[in-house]
Scaffold this motif. Structure first.
Motif, mmCIF file in Angstrom:
data_model
loop_
_atom_site.group_PDB
_atom_site.id
_atom_site.type_symbol
_atom_site.label_atom_id
_atom_site.label_comp_id
_atom_site.label_asym_id
_atom_site.label_seq_id
_atom_site.Cartn_x
_atom_site.Cartn_y
_atom_site.Cartn_z
ATOM 1 N N PRO A 121 -3.882 7.632 2.203
ATOM 2 C CA PRO A 121 -3.785 6.527 1.228
ATOM 3 C C PRO A 121 -3.786 7.046 -0.202
ATOM 4 O O PRO A 121 -4.524 7.975 -0.546
ATOM 5 C CB PRO A 121 -5.037 5.692 1.517
ATOM 6 C CG PRO A 121 -5.402 6.034 2.925
ATOM 7 C CD PRO A 121 -5.021 7.460 3.129
ATOM 8 N N LEU A 122 -2.948 6.457 -1.010
ATOM 9 C CA LEU A 122 -2.809 6.871 -2.400
ATOM 10 C C LEU A 122 -3.779 6.086 -3.270
ATOM 11 O O LEU A 122 -3.833 4.858 -3.205
ATOM 12 C CB LEU A 122 -1.372 6.642 -2.874
ATOM 13 C CG LEU A 122 -1.000 7.183 -4.254
ATOM 14 C CD1 LEU A 122 -1.017 8.698 -4.243
ATOM 15 C CD2 LEU A 122 0.385 6.693 -4.655
ATOM 16 N N THR A 123 -4.537 6.795 -4.068
ATOM 17 C CA THR A 123 -5.489 6.154 -4.973
ATOM 18 C C THR A 123 -4.850 5.969 -6.338
ATOM 19 O O THR A 123 -4.415 6.945 -6.952
ATOM 20 C CB THR A 123 -6.760 7.001 -5.115
ATOM 21 O OG1 THR A 123 -7.327 7.222 -3.823
ATOM 22 C CG2 THR A 123 -7.778 6.309 -6.015
ATOM 23 N N THR A 167 0.862 -1.178 0.000
ATOM 24 C CA THR A 167 0.000 0.000 0.000
ATOM 25 C C THR A 167 0.898 1.227 0.000
ATOM 26 O O THR A 167 2.012 1.193 0.540
ATOM 27 C CB THR A 167 -0.930 0.043 1.222
ATOM 28 O OG1 THR A 167 -0.145 0.096 2.411
ATOM 29 C CG2 THR A 167 -1.840 -1.173 1.261
ATOM 30 N N TRP A 168 0.410 2.316 -0.625
ATOM 31 C CA TRP A 168 1.186 3.553 -0.716
ATOM 32 C C TRP A 168 0.414 4.689 -0.058
ATOM 33 O O TRP A 168 -0.820 4.741 -0.112
ATOM 34 C CB TRP A 168 1.471 3.908 -2.174
ATOM 35 C CG TRP A 168 2.574 3.091 -2.786
ATOM 36 C CD1 TRP A 168 2.468 1.872 -3.362
ATOM 37 C CD2 TRP A 168 3.945 3.463 -2.880
ATOM 38 N NE1 TRP A 168 3.694 1.440 -3.813
ATOM 39 C CE2 TRP A 168 4.619 2.408 -3.528
ATOM 40 C CE3 TRP A 168 4.681 4.580 -2.483
ATOM 41 C CZ2 TRP A 168 5.983 2.440 -3.793
ATOM 42 C CZ3 TRP A 168 6.044 4.618 -2.747
ATOM 43 C CH2 TRP A 168 6.691 3.554 -3.384
ATOM 44 N N GLU A 169 1.158 5.602 0.556
ATOM 45 C CA GLU A 169 0.603 6.814 1.119
ATOM 46 C C GLU A 169 1.330 8.024 0.538
ATOM 47 O O GLU A 169 2.528 7.950 0.231
ATOM 48 C CB GLU A 169 0.757 6.841 2.648
ATOM 49 C CG GLU A 169 -0.078 5.814 3.380
ATOM 50 C CD GLU A 169 0.120 5.882 4.890
ATOM 51 O OE1 GLU A 169 -0.576 5.150 5.609
ATOM 52 O OE2 GLU A 169 0.991 6.676 5.330
ATOM 53 N N ARG A 170 0.586 9.135 0.405
ATOM 54 C CA ARG A 170 1.203 10.407 0.018
ATOM 55 C C ARG A 170 0.787 11.457 1.040
ATOM 56 O O ARG A 170 -0.416 11.709 1.242
ATOM 57 C CB ARG A 170 0.766 10.829 -1.382
ATOM 58 C CG ARG A 170 1.433 12.138 -1.843
ATOM 59 C CD ARG A 170 1.153 12.436 -3.281
ATOM 60 N NE ARG A 170 -0.279 12.594 -3.537
ATOM 61 C CZ ARG A 170 -0.815 12.651 -4.749
ATOM 62 N NH1 ARG A 170 -0.048 12.512 -5.820
ATOM 63 N NH2 ARG A 170 -2.112 12.807 -4.895
ATOM 64 N N LEU A 229 0.364 1.420 -9.671
ATOM 65 C CA LEU A 229 1.001 0.546 -8.697
ATOM 66 C C LEU A 229 1.588 -0.665 -9.401
ATOM 67 O O LEU A 229 0.879 -1.391 -10.096
ATOM 68 C CB LEU A 229 -0.007 0.093 -7.643
ATOM 69 C CG LEU A 229 -0.581 1.195 -6.740
ATOM 70 C CD1 LEU A 229 -1.564 0.597 -5.761
ATOM 71 C CD2 LEU A 229 0.533 1.920 -5.991
ATOM 72 N N LEU A 230 2.884 -0.887 -9.240
ATOM 73 C CA LEU A 230 3.580 -2.032 -9.829
ATOM 74 C C LEU A 230 3.936 -3.022 -8.723
ATOM 75 O O LEU A 230 3.819 -2.723 -7.538
ATOM 76 C CB LEU A 230 4.845 -1.569 -10.561
ATOM 77 C CG LEU A 230 4.647 -0.480 -11.615
ATOM 78 C CD1 LEU A 230 5.992 -0.086 -12.204
ATOM 79 C CD2 LEU A 230 3.698 -0.940 -12.706
ATOM 80 N N GLY A 231 4.378 -4.213 -9.146
ATOM 81 C CA GLY A 231 4.758 -5.218 -8.165
ATOM 82 C C GLY A 231 5.951 -4.816 -7.340
ATOM 83 O O GLY A 231 6.105 -5.245 -6.196
ATOM 84 N N ASP A 232 6.835 -3.987 -7.905
ATOM 85 C CA ASP A 232 8.054 -3.596 -7.189
ATOM 86 C C ASP A 232 8.164 -2.092 -6.986
ATOM 87 O O ASP A 232 9.245 -1.569 -6.775
ATOM 88 C CB ASP A 232 9.285 -4.097 -7.936
ATOM 89 C CG ASP A 232 9.366 -3.537 -9.355
ATOM 90 O OD1 ASP A 232 8.349 -2.995 -9.845
ATOM 91 O OD2 ASP A 232 10.436 -3.667 -9.980
#
Length: 799
Positions: free
Chosen positions: A609-611, A602-605, A618-621
């Motif tokens: 939470p980043l949509t 999961t990513w945050e900015r 969003l990539l696997g790496d």
């Protein structure tokens, strides 16, 4: 309800249940450890190559040598004796990349020719594959090889750092297979060799044989061995503390075509057979044949499979102070049809196997009207002493002290009925592991005591892809800790061995031999990663801040193998963000490598939470930012979310401070243009351009001076002269004047006349031919094509 509807509903429910069961079959290893390029030991010298592993692992191979498929651990000599094709090696047990000694055992040219004349491949089959390698009581080693389809055995010793073959050739028939690719099994028990292989060149006479002191073997009957594939052998000291005065046993695991199956097609089943160590054969019946040979079907039920799974390898586990009844056999099973990609591991108690042979019913053949034999449970009287039993106290009281004293009625019974009626079932009546993926090939098992005081069985399973799975079962929950790729090429694991002294695992394949530790705890860089690995060998040491091997620490370690409770870990240190900058409208990738295959990203900015969107992918790496704008600046945080049996845990993996500036994408976060340091200067570039211009002018002047490039006024003058010459000496509409005059001049000096080219530079000959064709077509209409233009076209075609 309508009957058809009822059947449909029942079928859907069964399918749903099957799918629910299958959901656990695709379990992935928590970590995958790929092959790494490191240093190896080859021919006694360290060389840089691509044939070794990271994480304190080692690999050995020699150029031109293949099939490293037999190992002998000489822990008394600190050696790993490795058998391969036409070679035996003595390697350092602590680092097998160090070759201490070797001996070649090659076939002669005559043996190779004889093998070739029998229809075998001289480059693969007509070699000497080492297949038997056992330690003897006098510290010597017994070694056998296929020897170009003429098996031979010899004795080998290791002294003063050197391996030596004693050249005492013995016939290897019945001890070692003829065919190097045929399955076989053997053990050396109290200096006696027990072997299961084929007695003849064609492989059509399978045999279980003891070579000495008295040669004893099985009968050549399909009811004894029917097209078998031998897998493994093991001995059990069942005479120890036996109240019945029983004898020690040797167990043989194999698969064969079932004689008891009443079906049209051949059905292969898995078997376990056993014989008594003191068996000497019968006096009249079964002379020099086993009087104690009994076999039973061994099952490993995999889901709702219609065909039985086939045994491929076994491992006997016995604790140091454990009684033989409490020992276990772990066995690998694979499907006998190509429609399934499942492999399974089942565990069996030795006491249960022994009970079936000691107390179970027999099967007996019964002729029926359709001219075939049907096998059914025998319900008649059983002779005394019991057929297939070892000589015990009860037999000795009756005056039977050895198998030569057994009555013919007992011997004839076992000769006709060696098969038991009852099948042997696994512990819990189900496998301990079922997995979809690369086929399992080999297995070894080790027991370890965790910090909770309980002992766990850890299975190391080799696959056909050259990897080793490390898996453990916690209260019925199968957990694959990791999968390690041992070899660069996907070669099947042919053998697995474990040393209690070094705590190392040794594997062999056709490509080479590899050595890996039981656990590499250092792969876990944080306490949460260490605990969630649920590796019973590893724990987090708070004092040193590392994940370490249990036996290497004296302090209390943080570990939770059953539940994976990472709440015991102290708070992790905050991350220091890495700076990244990007041009407006540019692209940027933020990398995020997860510590586990079971975790999600999961990513945050800026803490939210980043949509994902078309510009934020969003990539696997990692995260990919496309067509960046001012709104994309901020603090990005990559989070790993992993669930265990205890809870769901989130940890920060990476942080980036992204700025939008005129400096482009790069490391750091520059906002204003910075002077370039250490790169090429503008003055230097100007000097280089000036030198190139001067060089070009000098080259043109040299070509003008030597006549390679005519001056423009000379070109116009020459064209006028050539035009006048053509009008004087020939008709411009004449084919002879049109073709000969310009080409003669061209053949002499071939001037290069610049002109405008509107076509491509690769079609010069096509343009010239088109011009000539146009000139020929215009002969009747007058000289519309002038000589200078023709010469220009011809020059270009010549160039």
């Amino acid at each position: 309800m309508h009957p058809l509807l009822s059947l449909t509903v029942s079928g859907l429910l069964a399918l749903a249940l099957t799918l629910e069961k299958d959901s656990s079959l695709d379990c992935v290893p928590r970590k995958y450890v790929p092959y790494h390029n490191r240093l190896i030991m080859k021919h006694g010298l360290r060389t840089c190559g691509d044939l070794s592993l990271g994480d304190n692992a080692h690999l050995f191979r020699e150029e031109g040598v293949f099939n490293y498929s037999i190992m002998l651990l000489r822990e008394d000599l600190n050696l790993l004796v490795l058998g391969a094709r036409e070679a035996v090696y003595a390697l350092d047990l602590n680092d097998i990349s160090k070759k201490l000694s070797s001996v070649k055992w090659e076939v002669t040219q005559k043996q190779k020719e004889n093998c070739k004349n029998k229809g075998k491949d001289p480059e693969t089959e007509c070699k000497n594959y080492i297949r038997i390698l056992h330690k003897m009581a006098d510290d010597k080693m017994y070694v056998c090889g296929t020897n170009a389809f003429d098996p031979e055995c010899d004795y080998m010793s290791y002294a003063d750092g050197k391996l030596t073959l004693e050249k005492k050739a013995e016939d290897g028939k019945g001890k070692c297979p003829f065919d190097p690719f045929q399955r076989y099994a053997s053990i050396m028990y109290e200096n006696y060799l027990y072997s299961a292989t084929s007695m003849n060149f064609l492989g059509s006479e399978p045999v279980l044989m003891r070579s000495s002191p008295v040669s004893i073997r099985t009968e050549f009957k399909s009811s004894w061995l029917h097209e078998p594939n031998f897998v493994a052998m093991a001995q059990m000291p069942e005479s120890e503390m036996s109240a019945q005065g029983d004898d020690d046993k040797v167990y043989l695991f194999f698969s064969e075509t079932a004689v008891e199956c009443d079906c049209y097609n051949k059905l292969v089943v898995s078997r376990v057979a056993r014989v008594c160590k003191g068996d000497l054969g019968g006096q009249r019946t079964l002379q020099k044949k086993w009087t104690s040979f009994l076999k039973a079907r061994i099952d490993c039920p995999v889901l709702e499979s219609q065909l039985p799974y086939i045994i491929q390898d076994t491992f006997r586990w016995c604790g140091p102070q454990q009684r033989w009844k409490d020992c276990l056999f772990y066995a690998i099973f694979t499907p006998q049809s190509d429609t399934s990609d499942l492999s399974a591991v089942c565990a069996y108690r030795v006491s249960e196997i022994s009970r079936v042979f000691a107390e179970g019913k027999y099967k007996t053949p019964v002729p029926v009207e359709t001219s075939f034999v049907k096998w059914v449970m025998y319900s008649g009287d059983v002779p005394v002493p019991r057929p297939g039993a070892c000589i015990d106290n009860e037999a000795r009281k009756a005056g039977i002290t050895q198998t030569l004293d057994l009555p013919d009625r007992t011997l004839q019974f076992i000769k006709d009925r060696p098969l038991m009626d009852q099948a042997i079932r696994p512990i819990g009546d189900k496998p301990v592991l079922v997995r979809r993926g690369p086929t399992f090939t080999r297995i070894i098992v080790n027991q370890v005591q965790a910090t909770d005081g309980e002992k766990y069985y850890v299975m190391f399973i080799g696959t056909e892809k050259g990897t080793v799975l490390k898996t453990v079962n916690y209260d019925g929950d199968t957990f694959i800790i990791e999968e390690v790729q041992l070899f660069q090429s996907e070669e099947p694991i042919n053998i697995l061995k474990f040393s209690n002294i070094t705590g190392q695992i040794y594997a062999g394949s056709d490509y080479g031999a590899a050595q890996i530790p039981l656990a590499t705890c250092g792969r876990s860089s944080s306490c949460m990663d260490c605990v969630l690995a649920r590796d019973p060998y590893c724990g987090w040491d708070k004092d040193v801040g590392k994940c370490i091997f249990l036996s290497d620490s004296q302090s209390e370690l943080i570990q939770s193998v059953k539940e994976g409770d990472a709440s015991l870990c102290p708070d992790a240190e905050p991350f220091k963000p890495m700076n990244r900058s990007i041009w407006p409208g540019g692209n940027l990738k933020l990398h995020c490598h997860l510590p586990s295959n079971l975790a999600k990203t999961t990513w945050e900015r800026d803490g939210s939470p980043l949509t994902p969107s078309t510009r934020l992918q969003l990539l696997g790496d990692g995260l990919l930012i496309l067509n960046a704008s001012e709104s994309d600046a901020g603090l990005y945080r990559c989070l790993s979310v992993e669930r265990s049996r205890a809870d769901e845990y989130t940890t920060t993996v990476a942080e980036y401070h992204v700025g939008i500036g005129p400096t482009g994408s790069g490391r750091g976060n520059p906002i204003t243009p910075q002077a370039q340091v250490g790169g090429p200067s503008v003055t230097g570039l100007q000097i280089i351009v000036g030198l190139l211009v001067v060089s070009l002018l000098a080259l043109l002047a040299w070509n003008f001076y030597n006549g390679h490039l005519p001056l423009p006024w000379n070109c116009r003058k020459q064209n006028r002269e050539q035009s006048q010459d053509i009008h004087i000496h020939g008709d411009p509409n004449s084919g002879v004047a049109y073709q000969d005059a310009p080409r003669t001049a061209l053949a002499e000096d071939k001037p290069l006349v610049p002109g405008t080219d509107n076509g491509t530079g690769n079609n010069h000959h096509t343009r010239g031919e088109a011009a000539f064709s146009a000139a020929e077509e215009s002969e009747t209409d007058g000289p519309k094509v002038t000589v200078p233009s023709l010469q220009y076209i011809d020059d270009e075609s010549e160039i």
